[in-house]
Design an enzyme around this catalytic site. Structure first.
Site, PDB file in Angstrom:
ATOM      1  CD  GLU A  24     -10.700   3.254  -5.146  1.00  0.00           C
ATOM      2  OE1 GLU A  24     -11.069   2.378  -4.348  1.00  0.00           O
ATOM      3  OE2 GLU A  24      -9.520   3.583  -5.296  1.00  0.00           O
ATOM      4  CE  LYS A 158      -2.951   1.039  -2.593  1.00  0.00           C
ATOM      5  NZ  LYS A 158      -3.827   0.023  -1.995  1.00  0.00           N
TER       6      LYS A 158
END
Ligand code: PSU
Ligand code: MN
Length: 301
Positions: A24, A158
Site C-alpha cells: 500500500e 493497529k
C-alpha cells in the site's frame, strides 16, 4: 482498463508467473509515517521483497491513474502529501484526477486483485475502532480482506483499535486468520494482544498450500506475524501512549478517516520515535514473509 496502469516490471513478472508482492502507499505517505522514516520504510520493504526473489508492486493513484508498481524514479512522490484513498474513494480519485492518492489496505487489495497479484504486505490492517458500538467506525479493510482473493501479511491490527472485536469481525466475514509462528493475534508494535488464534502455521510451504486453496475459493486471507523481538514495544508503555493519542485526537474533534493518521502521528511523537522504529521493523518483516510466501505460491499453480 486505462484508469489502471500496471508497471512493465510487474506486468512482466505476472505474465511469466514470477512472485509479486503488492504494497500500500498510505503507510509511506505523510498519512502513515513521519519523514524521513517513511522513506526508510519504503526502501526496506522494497529491498526485503527483492532480496527474496519477488517483485514489489506499490499501489497508488498518481495524476488520476491507479498505478500498480511504481518505478524507483517515482518513489519520491509516494513519500509526499497525500489524500487518503480507501476502496470507496478509488473511482473518485481517478475521476477527479487526484495528484497523489495514497491507497489504504482496502484500495490496495482491490487493485492487487484486479491486476492478478495474490500476496500483499502491510504494517497493520485497519479494523473495528474503539467505541464502534457508538459511532460505527469499522475500517473498510475488513470487508476488502473478505472479498478480494489476495493474501494479506500483517503484524495483526493497529493496537489502538478494538482488537477483540476486530478478530470477531474477521470471523463473521469468513476471513481465515493464520498466525505464522505465533499463537496469539499480534498487536502491531506489541508482539501480542493476548487474543488466542485458532490457527497457527510454522512453515511457509504449508502456508502457501493453505493460501492457494483459499484463493481458489475466491476470498482473501490474513497471515499474522508479530513485530521482531528486538524492536517490539512493551504492552503497558504502548497502551499508555495509545490512551494519550486517542484523547488528543478526540480533543481535536477528529473523526472518520482522519482518525488513523492523527493517532499514528500522536503515538510517533509521544514515544519519541520508538514506535516508529517498531513500525519500520514490522513492515519490513511482513514484506519478507510475504515475499517468501509469494515465491512458494508460484510453485503451486
Ligand atoms: N497501518 C500503519 N500505517 C497506516 C495504516 C495502517 O502502520 O498508515 C493505514 C492503512 O493504509 C490502513 C488504514 O488501511 O490506515 C486504515 O484506515 P481506517 O482506519 O481509516 O480504515
Ligand atoms: Mn473509518
Amino acid at each position: 482498463m486505462n484508469s489502471m496502469h500496471v508497471s512493465p516490471e510487474v506486468a512482466d513478472a505476472l505474465r511469466t508467473q514470477r512472485a509479486v508482492v503488492a504494497l500500500e502507499s498510505t503507510i509511506f505517505s505523510n498519512l502513515g509515517l513521519p519523514s524521513p522514516a517513511n522513506g526508510e520504510a519504503l526502501q526496506r520493504c522494497v529491498a526485503a521483497i527483492r532480496s527474496h526473489g519477488a517483485v514489489p508492486a506499490i499501489t497508488a493513484v498518481l495524476d488520476g491513474i491507479a498505478r500498480v508498481g511504481i518505478a524507483e524514479s517515482e518513489h519520491e512522490r509516494i513519500l509526499g502529501a497525500a489524500r487518503k484513498v480507501a476502496e470507496r474513494d478509488l473511482a473518485i480519485a481517478i475521476g477527479e484526477r487526484w495528484a497523489f492518492g495514497a491507497t489504504t489496505v482496502s484500495a490496495s487489495l482491490a487493485l492487487a486483485a484486479r491486476a492478478g497479484i495474490r500476496v500483499f504486505a502491510t504494517g497493520g490492517i485497519g479494523g473495528v475502532h474503539r467505541g464502534a458500538e457508538l459511532h460505527g467506525d469499522v475500517s473498510a479493510d475488513l470487508p476488502a480482506l473478505a472479498r478480494h482473493p489476495v493474501v494479506t501479511v500483517s503484524a495483526g491490527a493497529k493496537s489502538f483499535l478494538d482488537l477483540p472485536r476486530t478478530v470477531e469481525m474477521l470471523e463473521t466475514l469468513g476471513v481465515p486468520v493464520v498466525g505464522y509462528a505465533c499463537s496469539e493475534f499480534p498487536a502491531f508494535t506489541v508482539q501480542s494482544s493476548g487474543i488466542p488464534l485458532i490457527h497457527r502455521v510454522d512453515d511457509v510451504g504449508l502456508l502457501a498450500r493453505i493460501a492457494h486453496t483459499r484463493l481458489q475459493f475466491g476470498g482473501g486471507m490474513l497471515v499474522c506475524t508479530p513485530v521482531p523481538t528486538a524492536d517490539a514495544l512493551d504492552a503497558d508503555v504502548m497502551s499508555a501512549s495509545i490512551e494519550r493519542a486517542l484523547r488528543a485526537a478526540a480533543n481535536r474533534g477528529i473523526s472518520g478517516p482522519g482518525v488513523t493518521p492523527v493517532v499514528l502521528a500522536e503515538i510517533a511523537s509521544d514515544t519519541s520515535g520508538v514506535a516508529v522504529r517498531a513500525n519500520l521493523a514490522l513492515a519490513e518483516n511482513n514484506a519478507r514473509l510475504a515475499a517468501a510466501l509469494a515465491v512458494d505460491l508460484t510453485t503451486l499453480s
